[in-house]
Each structure stands twice: as C-alpha cells, then as structure tokens.
Design an enzyme around this catalytic site. Structure first.
Site, PDB file in Angstrom:
ATOM      1  N   CYS A 151       0.866  -1.333   0.074  1.00  0.00           N
ATOM      2  CA  CYS A 151      -0.079  -0.068   0.052  1.00  0.00           C
ATOM      3  C   CYS A 151       1.041   1.281   0.023  1.00  0.00           C
ATOM      4  O   CYS A 151       1.662   1.240   0.884  1.00  0.00           O
ATOM      5  CB  CYS A 151      -1.020   0.015   1.316  1.00  0.00           C
ATOM      6  SG  CYS A 151      -1.672   1.483   1.371  1.00  0.00           S
ATOM      7  N   ASP A 169      -0.498  -5.788   0.278  1.00  0.00           N
ATOM      8  CA  ASP A 169      -1.744  -5.872  -0.216  1.00  0.00           C
ATOM      9  C   ASP A 169      -1.723  -7.310  -0.851  1.00  0.00           C
ATOM     10  O   ASP A 169      -0.686  -7.447  -1.724  1.00  0.00           O
ATOM     11  CB  ASP A 169      -2.193  -4.716  -1.262  1.00  0.00           C
ATOM     12  CG  ASP A 169      -2.899  -3.613  -0.588  1.00  0.00           C
ATOM     13  OD1 ASP A 169      -3.517  -3.990   0.515  1.00  0.00           O
ATOM     14  OD2 ASP A 169      -2.738  -2.645  -0.879  1.00  0.00           O
ATOM     15  N   VAL A 196       1.888 -13.847 -24.748  1.00  0.00           N
ATOM     16  CA  VAL A 196       2.869 -13.574 -23.825  1.00  0.00           C
ATOM     17  C   VAL A 196       3.327 -14.977 -23.148  1.00  0.00           C
ATOM     18  O   VAL A 196       2.830 -15.717 -22.993  1.00  0.00           O
ATOM     19  CB  VAL A 196       2.249 -12.763 -22.502  1.00  0.00           C
ATOM     20  CG1 VAL A 196       1.228 -13.365 -22.054  1.00  0.00           C
ATOM     21  CG2 VAL A 196       3.271 -12.195 -21.363  1.00  0.00           C
ATOM     22  N   GLU A 197       4.712 -15.000 -22.874  1.00  0.00           N
ATOM     23  CA  GLU A 197       5.390 -16.296 -22.442  1.00  0.00           C
ATOM     24  C   GLU A 197       5.170 -16.473 -20.808  1.00  0.00           C
ATOM     25  O   GLU A 197       5.177 -15.444 -19.951  1.00  0.00           O
ATOM     26  CB  GLU A 197       7.016 -16.154 -22.471  1.00  0.00           C
ATOM     27  CG  GLU A 197       7.689 -17.434 -22.661  1.00  0.00           C
ATOM     28  CD  GLU A 197       7.898 -17.658 -21.161  1.00  0.00           C
ATOM     29  OE1 GLU A 197       8.094 -19.091 -20.949  1.00  0.00           O
ATOM     30  OE2 GLU A 197       8.145 -16.981 -20.287  1.00  0.00           O
ATOM     31  N   LEU A 198       4.494 -17.601 -20.410  1.00  0.00           N
ATOM     32  CA  LEU A 198       3.948 -17.801 -19.101  1.00  0.00           C
ATOM     33  C   LEU A 198       4.833 -17.601 -18.107  1.00  0.00           C
ATOM     34  O   LEU A 198       4.833 -16.995 -16.946  1.00  0.00           O
ATOM     35  CB  LEU A 198       3.433 -19.267 -18.911  1.00  0.00           C
ATOM     36  CG  LEU A 198       2.782 -19.736 -17.834  1.00  0.00           C
ATOM     37  CD1 LEU A 198       1.378 -18.802 -17.850  1.00  0.00           C
ATOM     38  CD2 LEU A 198       2.537 -21.026 -17.667  1.00  0.00           C
ATOM     39  N   HIS A 255      -4.671   0.101  -5.972  1.00  0.00           N
ATOM     40  CA  HIS A 255      -5.505  -0.972  -6.680  1.00  0.00           C
ATOM     41  C   HIS A 255      -6.084  -0.423  -8.105  1.00  0.00           C
ATOM     42  O   HIS A 255      -5.704  -1.200  -9.026  1.00  0.00           O
ATOM     43  CB  HIS A 255      -6.854  -1.336  -5.823  1.00  0.00           C
ATOM     44  CG  HIS A 255      -6.639  -1.663  -4.527  1.00  0.00           C
ATOM     45  ND1 HIS A 255      -5.497  -1.919  -3.847  1.00  0.00           N
ATOM     46  CD2 HIS A 255      -7.637  -2.160  -3.540  1.00  0.00           C
ATOM     47  CE1 HIS A 255      -5.783  -2.389  -2.659  1.00  0.00           C
ATOM     48  NE2 HIS A 255      -7.053  -2.638  -2.666  1.00  0.00           N
ATOM     49  N   GLU A 256      -6.248   0.624  -8.014  1.00  0.00           N
ATOM     50  CA  GLU A 256      -6.962   1.232  -9.325  1.00  0.00           C
ATOM     51  C   GLU A 256      -5.930   1.632 -10.562  1.00  0.00           C
ATOM     52  O   GLU A 256      -5.962   0.946 -11.665  1.00  0.00           O
ATOM     53  CB  GLU A 256      -7.796   2.565  -9.163  1.00  0.00           C
ATOM     54  CG  GLU A 256      -8.990   2.423  -8.838  1.00  0.00           C
ATOM     55  CD  GLU A 256      -9.218   2.586  -7.234  1.00  0.00           C
ATOM     56  OE1 GLU A 256      -7.946   2.585  -6.518  1.00  0.00           O
ATOM     57  OE2 GLU A 256     -10.170   2.450  -6.593  1.00  0.00           O
TER      58      GLU A 256
END
Lengths: 132, 132, 132, 132, 132, 132, 132, 132, 132, 132
Positions: free
Chosen positions: B34, B41, B56-58, B75-76
């Site tokens: 946070c 968080d 995208v490669e895992l 968060h946003e």
C-alpha cells in the site's frame, strides 16, 4: 475399431441434419508433454459444436485425445490444433475448443478457440438458448 | 531466462495467427504494498486476451507479476498499469485485466480494465462464445 | 481523515482518465434501522462504477456506509440514496448500487439502481466483458 | 395492517420515481394445494420488477402469498395469477414472477412469466446491468 | 391415466394463452440402452418451452420418459427425438431439450436441441429475462 | 414484550424436560463496536445448547443480541459474556457459543466457548449424534 | 504499536481465565520466499488455540505474519516455527497451526503441527464440541 | 391407504431384522402454524433411525407430516412430538429427529432430539460408519 | 536433481523431530495405464503422513508419481505400492495414501491404505486435531 | 466376461493381503422398479469395504448392479440384499453399503447397512483415518 491411441477421428451421419443443435463434450483426462522440459501437462478439454453432415464418434474422440499423451505441445498451439483437426474431420457449422490447463508457476491457463462456417446458418450458437 | 523478478515481458510468435482465439490466465499469487501505509496488499490477477502477432510467455508473466512485490501501488492504478504494460508488450487484438483484491476495511474491491485494438476484427471477444 | 461516521465522501483523481474501466466494491457490513419499528436491518451493499475524473476513496466509503448505522431507512429508498450521493460525489460515467437485505418475514429483498451519464461513452459497461 | 392471509396487496409511493431501478424478492415459503389430489405443493416464488408510481409493501406481500395456502392451484396457472395480481396492484414498468416448485414424479418444474408496460422506457430491465 | 410407460404425451389448455411465458422441467431419472452394446445409459433431461395453445401434462411426461427405458438410442438422436415428439404433441412457440449424459470413456456429453415456431412472437425466449 | 434492545433474556418451560435434546441458533445479524477504535464490528453468533428446565425465548434472544449494537466489546470477551449470560438465564445442561467475526487486518477470527453442567447427564452432547 | 513487520508477538490478559475456550484465526495473506530458488511462496495460515493466561493480540499477529515476507523458509519448517513462536509468546493450553501452501509442481501441500500443555486440563480441545 | 393428512403412522416388517442398519429421511416440505401469531412456519424435517421389528412406511410418513399443516406448534415441542410419535409407532433401536426451521427474527433455529432403546445393541449408531 | 521420471524418492531431515506433526499432499496429476486394456487411467493421489527422522522432498515426489505414467497398474495394487514405497523411503510414524480414480464403467473408485509404526507414539494422527 | 446383466460377482486376489485398507465405490447409475407400482426407482449406491482374501472385480460389479434394472425391490430390502450378496462373494473384513434414493413423495431416503467380520482385526475401519 481398435483401442490404441489414434489421430484418426471417426464420424457418423448426423441423425437430425436439418436442425442447428449443439453437442458438448467435457474430457478431464487429457495429458501431453511440455515441449521445453518434457514434463507432463494435464488439461480438461471442452468441445462444443453444431454438426452439419456428420458427428464425431465418441470412442474415436477418446482415442484421439489419448494420442497426445507422449507428444510435446504448447498450450496455445495444441488447443488450436485440436480445433483444426476436429473441424477437418467433421466439417461442423461451428465449433469451440477450450483447453483448461492445470496450474504451472502459480498460474492457471485456459485457451479457447472457435471456428464458424460462414456458409451455414447457425441460430443455436447464441449462448442464451442453452439451459442452465 | 533468469528467475528473478523482472518488468521485462517476453513473447513468442502466435502459433495460429489467422484466428481470433482467447487466452486466459488466473494468477492468485500477486502481492504489492500500500503506497500510503507500506503494508502488504494481496490480489488475484485475471488476464484475458486475444493475441495478434505474439503471445505472452508464461514464465516471464510470473516474473513480471513478482516484480510488484516490493513496490507501492494503488488498486485502481496497478490494474491499469498491468493492462498497459501487457498491451505494450504483446499488441493484442483485445485484452482485459482484473485485479481482485482482498478485504480492506470490510470492503472487497475488484478493478477491471480493458483494451481493444480498433483496427482488428474480434468476433471471439463476445462473452457468449466461451464454454461454461 | 477522521475515523468517525461521515456523510462526506472523499475522492482522488482517476489514475487512468482516458479509459472506461470498472471498479467494484462489495461491502457486507452495512446496517441501518427500520423507520417503522426502529429495529436493525442488515445488508450487503454492492457498488459498480466506471469513473470519469475522480474515484471514491475506500476509507471514506467505509465511513460513509457507517453513517447509516443509527438512521431509519426503507430498503428501496436507501439504495437509491446511496446511488444518488455517490454519483453526486464522484460524477462517474455510470454506476450501479445494489442493496441485498437479510430476510424479513421470510422474504429476501434485493434493490438495484443504476445511473448512466448520457454524455459519456461507456463500452465497458456491458456485462459480457468482465472475467468470470 | 392485519396479520391474517389476504389477497389485498398494499403499496406505497415509489421513493425514486424518475429512475428505472429494480426490486427483487425471493420467497421460499410458498405452499398451495394440488387441485387434482388435494395434496400440498411447495415452491419458492421469485419476483423482479421495475416500479412506476408505487412499490409493493413487503408485509402485505407476505400475507398475499400466505393466502394461497389452502387453495388448489396448478403450477402454470398460479405463477401467471401472481404476476397478474401484482401487476394490477402495482402497475410496474415491468415485472417477472418465477414459481420454482419442489420435485413431483421425479421432475422439478419452474414456471417464469413476465409483464412489460410498453408505454414505459425500461433500460434497467436488461440482465447485464445487475451485479453478481 | 395409466401408470405404465407410454409414448402418448397428454396436454391441457394453456391457462394464460395471451402471454409468452416459460415452463422448465428438470428430469434426472432418464435411462435408455446403448444401441451398440445394449448397456444402460443414464441422463438428466432438461426441457424449456414457451407454450402456445397447450401445455404438456406432468404425469404423462414422466410416463413418456419412462418409455425409453428398454429402448436402444444414441445420445444425439434421442435428444432430437424427444424434442420432435414434444413439439408435435404441444405445438409450442419455442422449445429447447437438453440431454446431459453420464460419463462414458472418461467423457461427459451434453446434447442441446431447440425448436422455434417462426410464426409466433416470443420475447420471453431471451435468456436475460429469467431470474437467477 | 417490548421491541427495544434489552439485556433481559426471557425463557419458557422446556416442553420435553426428560430428554437431553439440542437447540441450535444461527444469528448472522450481530454488531457491536471496537473498544479501541469505536468502529463497528460484525459477527455471526452461533448458539447450541441442551436445555434443562427452561428454553430461551427466540424474540428476547433477538433483542438481547441487539443490545450490543452501541457497546464496545473485544471478540474474545464478548463471546464468553454471551455464553455466561445465556447460561445464567437458562441454566442449561450444556451450551456452546461461537462468535464468527468478519475479517480485520486480513484475518478472520472465530471464538468458541462452552459450558457443561457437571451435575447433568448429557449423552446427546456428543457431536456424532446430529444429522448432517 | 508500530505498523512495520515485527517478530514481536504482543499479548493481552485472557478475559475468561477459568474456561477452556477456543480461538481460531484464518490468515490467507501469508507469503515468504523459497530458500532454494528465492521465488515467492504463498499460503493460508490457520491457527487454533485454547488460551491460558494470555491471548495473542490481533494486530501484532498480522505484523508477525508480515515479518516472513522477505525471508526464506521451507513449508515444513516455517509451520513448526510459527507454532513454536506463538506457544512461546502466549503459553496456551493447546495450539494447532496449519500452513496451507499454494500448488508447486502440480502438488498442493498442507502442514499441520500441534502443541499441548500436559499440565492443563483441556476438555474443549475435542473436535466434536465446535459448531458446524 | 387414503391420501388425506393422518396422524396414523403405518409400518411394515423390517426386511433384515438381525442387522443394526440405518434409514434416513429428509423431508423439506413441512409446514405448521405459529401458536402465538397463527402465521405459517416452514421446516425441513430430517429423521434417522435404526429399526427393530418394523420400519415406517414412506407414504404414511408423508401423510403424517402433512397432518401438522393447520396445527399450531412451537419449534422445540413439535420436533420432540414427531420423535415421540415415530418411536411409539416403530419401536426402533434408536432414532434422531431434526427440525430445521426457516429464519424468524433474523435467527435460524434447528432442534435435534434423539431416542435410544437401552435394551438394544446398536453398533451402527456411531457416526463414523456412515459413508460421506 | 534430474527432471526425468524416477522411482528414487529423495528425503531431507525432519526440521522438527521431536513433534508428531502432519504433512499432507494432494496430487491431481497422476496417470498410469490399465494392465488389461493398456488404456490410460487418471487419479488424484492424496498422501498424509507424520514424519519421523526424514521428510519426502517435494520435487522427487513429483518425479516419482510421473514414473507411473507408462506403467500398467490396478487401482488397488498401485495405491498400496505407493504407500509401501513412500514408507520404505521415509520411515514415517504413520502414513495414509488415497488413490481417487476417475469414473470407469459409471463407477467412481477410491482406495485408501494406511501404515502405522507401532513403535512410535503418534497422538496427532487422530482426525479431530486438524483444522477444517 | 460377458456384457449382460448378471448376479454373478467376480473377484480377484487381494494384492496386499496383510494390510487392512479400504476400497470405496460410488455408483450413481442404479435403477430398479417399485414392487408396488412397477414404476422405476433411481439411486446412487455407495460401497465401502476392507478386503480380506479377495476384492470385487469392477466390471462384474457394474453388471451386478445392472441386474436389478427390471426387478422390483423396496429401498430397505435391496440395500441389505446388495450388502449380503457382496459379503457372500468377497468375504471382507468389513463392508458398508449405502442406497441413496431419489425423492419420492417429497421425501429423500438413504439406507445404510454394515457388515463386520468379528474374527478379523480392522483398525482401518475407523472413520478418522481417511483423507478428506
């Protein structure tokens, strides 16, 4: 019909050709190998299609999914390959294949690919007509 | 490829370029700090995209999500940042990122952000074609 | 910021103004009083909105919901009031508030009210783009 | 207001007339009799409506549902009757009533009937705007 | 009415002819035989329809489903046959039949077939108007 | 009986004194205040007891739980206090009270306290005789 | 009390010393590092104890669990360490700690360790007295 | 046998007298009236017993439970009464009756009463031999 | 350590030798072949043990389970074999292995085998001390 | 082995004779007829046993359960008969059979019967050693 793994998908005539109806399969017993590490991968394969002239035969589908057991495949590629081979074998009005793979590196991956035959009319393929 | 946290997202060529198919990831192991209190968080990050030229490669995705561990993020903002950086790295037809954060102050927060490449045709991106 | 109940909703600037993305809150700790009997009512309040210039600050939202604790409110009216006050404070592109009240007289009541700013373009607000 | 079964549905003025918002009730305590055998039937009644000038009062709804207890009714007919009587009493923009009946003869039956006031504008009545 | 298996579906007059409302049945007690091996198959049959002039009588539906007990049927064919025979007996505005068959060869199969009477107007048949 | 919050628990004579049977209550509508911060706490209170001469009256139990609404209480203390006061009011053979509190600081807390009257014989109080 | 990670567990006097009652915590926000690879591990920590003279303070428990965030620990060892340190700090009648770790290598691991103070009498610690 | 409500419980000879086996019934269609207000109450009645010489006949059990429909009964008393009357009619080795009543005043009540025939040997009545 | 299938189970010293604590693994990615038909079988293997001097190393457990992939085994035998080999490798105080096999012939099979070292004292191995 | 219904249960030698381990089957595809009305009944049959010298063969179990399809049986009697016949065929240390029958007359019935060979030692048969 043999009971060994086989890429040969068998079909039978669609018993109700005039109607656009849907067939769904859930196959939780799919396994192949990781092409980079050689280690086993596991997935649930979900198939949904609206047949045209032919339907896929259930036992041959089982043997077909078995045929991937000792082969190396990436998640994205193998889901598309299963769709392509099922479309080639059954020529459906539409088909969707979903590969739902078990957790690797703390991440759960699902790949979903669809085919639609533009020449066919397919009112059933709307999600809201299926029973919950 | 290293196994330390990294903002560098790696990609590989889309194995089925001509088809608008979907890839979904669920990553329940996301943590950051946070920015106001410095306290940890925790969130589940869900990603859904239709690739264009690259996927995208895992493993690099895992290392990328790890890179937020000691950083402060709201968060946003962090949900939008993950979307922006994944879009920049993979140039998808469309992508949605969802940050599902654990309860704070008795309130459960979920942030969902989407990108759509207007130049691409993307019939798969309709919610009703995916298997339940 | 104080930690006493307050009708004052605080906001912060939207960190990603150009994008129509969604924020959802689930608040299971809402209580007010029945205006007829004075007895306590309990509800889960669910909020979903697409921000415009500002976002609602999480702690002030908690204090705002706390402010109803000793007030008398009918189910239908209080759900609409929360929507009206959140819209007034944050001026979102769109917002939905749901009051999910505990059983009274053997009946479970849910009230859902929505606001849409006609001047904004809001493609995200379609239910089918969110991850399940 | 009495506390005996009553077909008289009471209403109160809609506290937020200008907005098309939704009210849902779930009532798992409905019972009536089978008109053919006289034996009890049990159902959960679910009601969803967008009010216009008036809302249905919760306690009178309870007494109204109680009034069917010793009456004989078929599943299809009683679900439509409840919709008709609630529409007559509240004049909503739209309303849906669902009768979800317990198993008889190994079969589980659900009847769903809807009313829409063509003169009203009702954008809320789309299933995708409600929170999950 | 007898209590032996019967292909004869009985109907009664629709009690609310002017309204397009829906009736759903879930029947988990369906069994027939595999035409190839003679071994028993088990399924849940789900039926959803909007009646026109007549409704299907519940007990006759039970006896009708019973009538398949000693007959050989393929999954795809029997689901379509049940739809065809129910449509012939009740002439609905629309109807969907789903056969949800137990696992064979590690694969779970669901077949869904729909009928729509083009001459009828059927706004209820949209999935989003039913209560969850 | 009034309908205001009250610490006065009312009882009625046990209708089946000779038998050691169990009564369970689940009360999801409990709220009090944090003694340190003054902020609201929420819990589900579960009560299980084997009565002796008297049973607790349901409405007075509701008013009793309501009486904590504006009081400050710690989780561990309030759960034991409810047990002590219920034991004092009803003198049961045995009783267990569980306080299941909503998440604080990312941690979910449950406190469970039991009383057993050594002078009573209580074979029912073994967990294995209750139906699941 | 500070709000930084701390190995210092704080306690408060048990408010009901004479009774053997149980306190349970579920903490889904635990993370540490793998000592071999340095990669993050995630777990839910569940704690259950019967206090003697002191109880563990909730906020200090949160800070204590936070203190593992940048440390390397094996699953089996860290679960026992948490138990040992909580026992040392609170001297309970009995305590159980469960570490429920997220999937690694396709395997989900749970480690459960218990402490019992032989000198204390602890009738509550039997699984059958807790409410379900 | 008639199909009207009846307090007369019918029995049939236990088909396997020498064995202590268990029979369980779950009856979600129970309703009676509140003796104070006259309003309907609803419950699920669960019965578990080990028969001796006789078993209770299923249809007479249905008619017996129906017989409470228009009678006033308190939760605690009616659960014990059902146990007493079933024990009187069937003379079992052991029996448990559970009345699981719908929410009143925000509180969910479950009453569980058991009978054990001291003269019978009943090893099956231990909870750990039943399948989950 | 290699990353190829291996019957060689590796161990590490128990980090808390003096305590009888439990370690549980759930491994949903087990597959072998049917010895009669050669077709693949799939199972979830669950392991629970109380270690003595050594613990089983997680990665070697993964490789060990992988080693069954191309071998023929009956359900009853392979579950016992896994228990025997794990006991031989780790010499635990006690251990339980459960093989939970996918449906064959409409029947779901689970095999559970346990080992207990009579010379060890193992109070933890009672089911009632583990957290739910 | 034939593939027609057969009362002949086949066995194979227990692969691990010295150990008291458990085998469980869940068979959701059981159907017989009601001896009074001739109408079909449906049940899930659950079997749990500790083998002695022999195990029941899975395919013969399937054919055995199939053999009840056209026979009339009461719930209580048929569950005991299945137990008696399985005990006669396999001579287990212990066995439990549960018949879980679909709703009739609004009542769900489950019958559970057990056998224990007094001459065998069977420590595994305690419910607390099986994994959840």
């Amino acid at each position: 019909m043999s009971t060994s793994p086989s890429k040969q998908l068998e079909t039978f005539p669609n018993p109700r050709v005039g109607r656009a109806y849907e067939i769904r399969f859930e196959c939780p017993e799919f396994t192949c190998l990781c092409p980079k590490t050689g280690q086993p991968d596991f997935a649930t394969i979900r198939i949904r299609y609206v047949p045209q002239a032919t339907c896929v035969e259930l036992k041959s589908l089982k043997l077909y999914l078995w045929s991937f057991r000792q082969e190396g495949h990436f998640h994205e590629a193998v889901t598309n390959q299963i769709l392509d081979e099922l479309v080639a074998a059954t020529r459906p009005r539409s088909m969707t294949v979903e590969g739902d793979f078990m957790v690797r590196g703390g991440i759960h991956t699902v790949v979903t690919a669809s085919f639609e035959d533009d020449a066919s009319v397919n009112p059933v393929e709307r999600g809201d007509v299926f029973l919950r």
